[in-house]
Design a protein around this motif. Structure first.
Motif, PDB file in Angstrom:
ATOM      1  N   GLU A 160      -5.742   8.239   3.163  1.00  0.00           N
ATOM      2  CA  GLU A 160      -6.147   8.619   1.936  1.00  0.00           C
ATOM      3  C   GLU A 160      -5.062   9.565   1.623  1.00  0.00           C
ATOM      4  O   GLU A 160      -4.653  10.465   2.108  1.00  0.00           O
ATOM      5  CB  GLU A 160      -7.457   9.590   2.073  1.00  0.00           C
ATOM      6  CG  GLU A 160      -7.947   9.884   0.943  1.00  0.00           C
ATOM      7  CD  GLU A 160      -9.491  10.417   1.039  1.00  0.00           C
ATOM      8  OE1 GLU A 160     -10.325   9.776   0.661  1.00  0.00           O
ATOM      9  OE2 GLU A 160      -9.639  11.756   1.355  1.00  0.00           O
ATOM     10  N   LEU A 161      -4.858   9.488   0.137  1.00  0.00           N
ATOM     11  CA  LEU A 161      -4.088  10.502  -0.625  1.00  0.00           C
ATOM     12  C   LEU A 161      -5.043  11.174  -1.541  1.00  0.00           C
ATOM     13  O   LEU A 161      -5.720  10.733  -2.289  1.00  0.00           O
ATOM     14  CB  LEU A 161      -2.850   9.737  -1.455  1.00  0.00           C
ATOM     15  CG  LEU A 161      -2.078  10.460  -2.525  1.00  0.00           C
ATOM     16  CD1 LEU A 161      -1.250  11.587  -1.657  1.00  0.00           C
ATOM     17  CD2 LEU A 161      -1.099   9.704  -3.155  1.00  0.00           C
TER      18      LEU A 161
ATOM     19  N   GLN B 211       0.947  -1.290  -0.166  1.00  0.00           N
ATOM     20  CA  GLN B 211       0.046   0.028   0.012  1.00  0.00           C
ATOM     21  C   GLN B 211       0.782   1.215   0.016  1.00  0.00           C
ATOM     22  O   GLN B 211       0.456   2.203  -0.789  1.00  0.00           O
ATOM     23  CB  GLN B 211      -0.958   0.109   1.316  1.00  0.00           C
ATOM     24  CG  GLN B 211      -2.128  -1.094   1.310  1.00  0.00           C
ATOM     25  CD  GLN B 211      -2.802  -1.130   2.362  1.00  0.00           C
ATOM     26  OE1 GLN B 211      -2.405  -0.972   3.445  1.00  0.00           O
ATOM     27  NE2 GLN B 211      -4.236  -1.398   2.090  1.00  0.00           N
TER      28      GLN B 211
ATOM     29  N   THR C 143       2.084   1.769  -3.360  1.00  0.00           N
ATOM     30  CA  THR C 143       1.164   2.142  -4.257  1.00  0.00           C
ATOM     31  C   THR C 143       0.890   3.626  -3.925  1.00  0.00           C
ATOM     32  O   THR C 143       0.488   4.337  -5.044  1.00  0.00           O
ATOM     33  CB  THR C 143      -0.059   1.338  -4.007  1.00  0.00           C
ATOM     34  OG1 THR C 143       0.367   0.041  -4.238  1.00  0.00           O
ATOM     35  CG2 THR C 143      -1.093   1.869  -4.961  1.00  0.00           C
ATOM     36  N   LEU C 144       0.820   4.101  -2.772  1.00  0.00           N
ATOM     37  CA  LEU C 144       0.480   5.409  -2.579  1.00  0.00           C
ATOM     38  C   LEU C 144       1.550   6.288  -3.106  1.00  0.00           C
ATOM     39  O   LEU C 144       1.415   7.536  -3.740  1.00  0.00           O
ATOM     40  CB  LEU C 144       0.337   5.801  -1.028  1.00  0.00           C
ATOM     41  CG  LEU C 144      -0.962   5.204  -0.420  1.00  0.00           C
ATOM     42  CD1 LEU C 144      -0.986   5.293   1.006  1.00  0.00           C
ATOM     43  CD2 LEU C 144      -2.121   6.040  -0.966  1.00  0.00           C
ATOM     44  N   TYR C 145       2.780   6.057  -3.027  1.00  0.00           N
ATOM     45  CA  TYR C 145       4.265   6.763  -3.541  1.00  0.00           C
ATOM     46  C   TYR C 145       3.829   6.801  -4.913  1.00  0.00           C
ATOM     47  O   TYR C 145       3.951   7.960  -5.614  1.00  0.00           O
ATOM     48  CB  TYR C 145       5.466   6.207  -3.088  1.00  0.00           C
ATOM     49  CG  TYR C 145       6.501   6.688  -3.868  1.00  0.00           C
ATOM     50  CD1 TYR C 145       7.057   7.963  -3.782  1.00  0.00           C
ATOM     51  CD2 TYR C 145       6.927   5.772  -5.031  1.00  0.00           C
ATOM     52  CE1 TYR C 145       8.086   8.464  -4.621  1.00  0.00           C
ATOM     53  CE2 TYR C 145       8.149   6.314  -5.718  1.00  0.00           C
ATOM     54  CZ  TYR C 145       8.534   7.658  -5.417  1.00  0.00           C
ATOM     55  OH  TYR C 145       9.758   8.099  -6.258  1.00  0.00           O
TER      56      TYR C 145
ATOM     57  N   VAL D 157      -4.828  -0.318  -6.942  1.00  0.00           N
ATOM     58  CA  VAL D 157      -5.350   0.050  -5.614  1.00  0.00           C
ATOM     59  C   VAL D 157      -6.418  -0.980  -5.312  1.00  0.00           C
ATOM     60  O   VAL D 157      -6.717  -1.243  -3.891  1.00  0.00           O
ATOM     61  CB  VAL D 157      -5.885   1.603  -5.719  1.00  0.00           C
ATOM     62  CG1 VAL D 157      -6.831   1.748  -4.779  1.00  0.00           C
ATOM     63  CG2 VAL D 157      -4.899   2.495  -5.928  1.00  0.00           C
TER      64      VAL D 157
ATOM     65  N   ILE E  35      -7.121   8.477  -3.485  1.00  0.00           N
ATOM     66  CA  ILE E  35      -6.925   6.974  -3.557  1.00  0.00           C
ATOM     67  C   ILE E  35      -6.673   6.693  -1.832  1.00  0.00           C
ATOM     68  O   ILE E  35      -6.192   7.452  -1.205  1.00  0.00           O
ATOM     69  CB  ILE E  35      -5.460   6.644  -3.820  1.00  0.00           C
ATOM     70  CG1 ILE E  35      -5.156   6.963  -5.305  1.00  0.00           C
ATOM     71  CG2 ILE E  35      -5.206   5.075  -3.543  1.00  0.00           C
ATOM     72  CD1 ILE E  35      -4.519   8.012  -5.812  1.00  0.00           C
ATOM     73  N   SER E  36      -7.679   5.792  -1.540  1.00  0.00           N
ATOM     74  CA  SER E  36      -7.686   5.443   0.124  1.00  0.00           C
ATOM     75  C   SER E  36      -7.689   3.767   0.237  1.00  0.00           C
ATOM     76  O   SER E  36      -8.176   3.110  -0.650  1.00  0.00           O
ATOM     77  CB  SER E  36      -9.143   5.894   0.493  1.00  0.00           C
ATOM     78  OG  SER E  36     -10.325   5.582  -0.168  1.00  0.00           O
TER      79      SER E  36
ATOM     80  N   LEU F 282      -1.842  13.838   2.322  1.00  0.00           N
ATOM     81  CA  LEU F 282      -2.057  12.510   2.769  1.00  0.00           C
ATOM     82  C   LEU F 282      -2.526  12.711   4.263  1.00  0.00           C
ATOM     83  O   LEU F 282      -2.140  13.403   5.115  1.00  0.00           O
ATOM     84  CB  LEU F 282      -0.571  11.981   2.985  1.00  0.00           C
ATOM     85  CG  LEU F 282      -0.403  10.607   3.477  1.00  0.00           C
ATOM     86  CD1 LEU F 282      -1.279   9.609   2.622  1.00  0.00           C
ATOM     87  CD2 LEU F 282       0.921   9.947   3.631  1.00  0.00           C
TER      88      LEU F 282
ATOM     89  N   TYR G 115      -5.171  10.371   7.399  1.00  0.00           N
ATOM     90  CA  TYR G 115      -5.608   9.249   7.860  1.00  0.00           C
ATOM     91  C   TYR G 115      -6.417   9.456   9.150  1.00  0.00           C
ATOM     92  O   TYR G 115      -6.423  10.377   9.755  1.00  0.00           O
ATOM     93  CB  TYR G 115      -4.249   8.234   8.129  1.00  0.00           C
ATOM     94  CG  TYR G 115      -3.240   8.895   9.311  1.00  0.00           C
ATOM     95  CD1 TYR G 115      -3.607   8.405  10.669  1.00  0.00           C
ATOM     96  CD2 TYR G 115      -2.438   9.740   9.229  1.00  0.00           C
ATOM     97  CE1 TYR G 115      -3.056   8.826  11.859  1.00  0.00           C
ATOM     98  CE2 TYR G 115      -1.762  10.178  10.233  1.00  0.00           C
ATOM     99  CZ  TYR G 115      -2.087   9.705  11.657  1.00  0.00           C
ATOM    100  OH  TYR G 115      -1.175  10.158  12.682  1.00  0.00           O
TER     101      TYR G 115
END
Length: 109
Positions: A43-44, A7, A10-12, A78, A99-100, A35, A37
């Motif tokens: 969440e981004l 995760q 993927t966020l990066y 995601v 994206i969360s 970013l 939380y």
């Protein structure tokens, strides 16, 4: 909070892909990454002031005349990890991509 390595990567990657898209394709002058939380999710949010390059929300990405393969690939990654992706394009006022991931029941593979 506990984010799996998959995760986190993927966020990066999402932050990088959205920022590049804003600069290279949407000619954005400004791109903001946030970013956040809670106990339930991380969440981004990536917001830009570009041309609003994606002209359809997330649920219609598969039906775009010219598919955005970067976003389709990101969406698949995601979703594989139990998260969600949304795109809110507001041509010509920019795009917001979120994206969360839930922070409970994390799948790490």
């Amino acid at each position: 909070f506990d984010v799996s390595p998959a995760q986190g990567i993927t966020l990066y990657q999402a932050a990088r892909e959205c920022a590049l898209k804003a600069a290279q394709q949407a000619q954005a002058q400004r791109c903001e990454l946030e970013l956040s939380y809670t106990d339930e999710k991380i969440e981004l949010a990536v917001r830009d002031d570009g041309s609003g390059g994606i002209e359809a929300p997330r649920e219609h990405l598969n039906r775009l005349a010219v598919p955005d393969h970067d976003l389709l690939g990101l969406s698949a990654r995601v979703e594989l990890l139990g998260g969600s992706l949304s795109v809110d394009a507001r041509p010509p006022k920019g795009t917001e991509t979120k994206i969360s991931f839930p922070l409970n029941g994390i799948r790490t593979s």
